[in-house]
Design a protein around this motif. Structure first.
Motif: not given
Length: 296
Positions: A217-222
């Motif tokens: 999704l192109g985001v951080t794990e957080s």
């Protein structure tokens, strides 16, 4: 002239090969869920992989031993067997013998009774006298227990796996309610906003690592963790809105943007279908006809 054989008139008591394979495949996420649930109260050294392996084996055995004629949903039947297998696996990690555990429970019970009778914690001498053993033997029991690698199984009582998770045959009304809840869960997942639905499906039902979902999704794990938490709150409130409204917390601002979005989500769940549509996600015996997160 049609001849009805005895075999044709008998009620089926086992699944055929195709049904067995479908039951195992559709309930694979159940193993992961039960393992995660149990790991939450176990020491860090307990291997998740060992528990998953034991759970998978139990699921396969449950499918082979499942008797459709009993009217028990396969999910409930498999849950009992998987939990029992996980407990057996955990007990195998604890070297303390059954006799040590039995004596330890007797000591604990005697201590509780003496504490209630005396209004204080009994001395070791008083406890030994109550049990009819020498103080040295009482100390030896304590030493044995202290040396054991005690797993945190708080919440479980002593007994067999079947005692711990007793099997209860549901009546027709219970079975309908069980099937309707599963249907509502399908509809609640499908009604989630696209990104939240994707995170829930990937993390819980496909059991994909959070890092993989974040990368895709192109985001951080957080951020994935935040989306997961947001989705779970929506699912909880969506199900409560339709199944148990008294558990639904009132929004701080009834006419606010958040409240309107929630009302739209609740309405979207309702538009997913009626009772017949909800029951269509399971067979008459409560077995799933499709995976959670799949379109109806």
């Amino acid at each position: 002239m049609t001849v009805t054989t005895e075999a044709q008139t008998e009620t089926r008591t086992s699944l055929n090969a195709a049904e067995l394979d479908a039951a195992v495949r559709s309930h694979l996420p159940l193993v992961g869920h039960l393992v995660r649930e149990m790991l939450g109260r176990l020491p860090a050294h307990v291997s998740r992989e060992d528990l998953i392996s034991a759970g998978m084996a139990a699921l396969a055995h449950a499918a082979k031993g499942f008797d459709p004629s009993r009217g028990i949903p396969f999910g409930s039947f498999a849950t009992t067997r998987i939990r029992g297998a996980l407990l057996d696996e955990l007990r195998g990690l604890d070297w303390a013998s059954r006799s040590v555990r039995t004596r330890a429970r007797k000591v604990e019970l005697a201590q509780q009774e003496l504490t209630a009778a005396l209004g204080r914690t009994p001395t070791q001498a008083e406890l030994a006298e109550s049990l009819g053993v020498a103080p040295e033997e009482l100390k030896a029991i304590g030493d044995d227990v202290q040396r054991a690698v005690v797993l945190s199984l708080q919440g479980f009582t002593a007994g067999t796996a079947e005692d711990l998770v007793p099997e209860r045959t549901p009546g027709p009304e219970d079975l309908i309610l069980h099937r309707e809840k599963i249907g509502y869960l399908h509809h609640a997942v499908n009604a989630l906003p696209e990104r939240l639905r994707y995170v829930v499906t990937a993390y819980f039902f496909q059991e994909r690592p959070m890092a993989d979902i974040a990368a895709e999704l192109g985001v951080t794990e957080s951020r994935i963790s935040q989306l997961r938490s947001e989705a779970l709150v929506l699912l909880r409130d969506g199900l409560n809105n339709h199944l148990d409204p008294q558990l639904l917390a009132a929004p701080e601002r009834g006419n606010g943007c958040v409240a309107r979005r929630r009302e739209a989500y609740y309405s979207q769940i309702a538009r997913q279908g009626d009772l017949s549509a909800r029951l269509a996600h399971t067979t008459a015996l409560g077995m799933p006809t499709s995976g959670l997160g799949e379109a109806a």
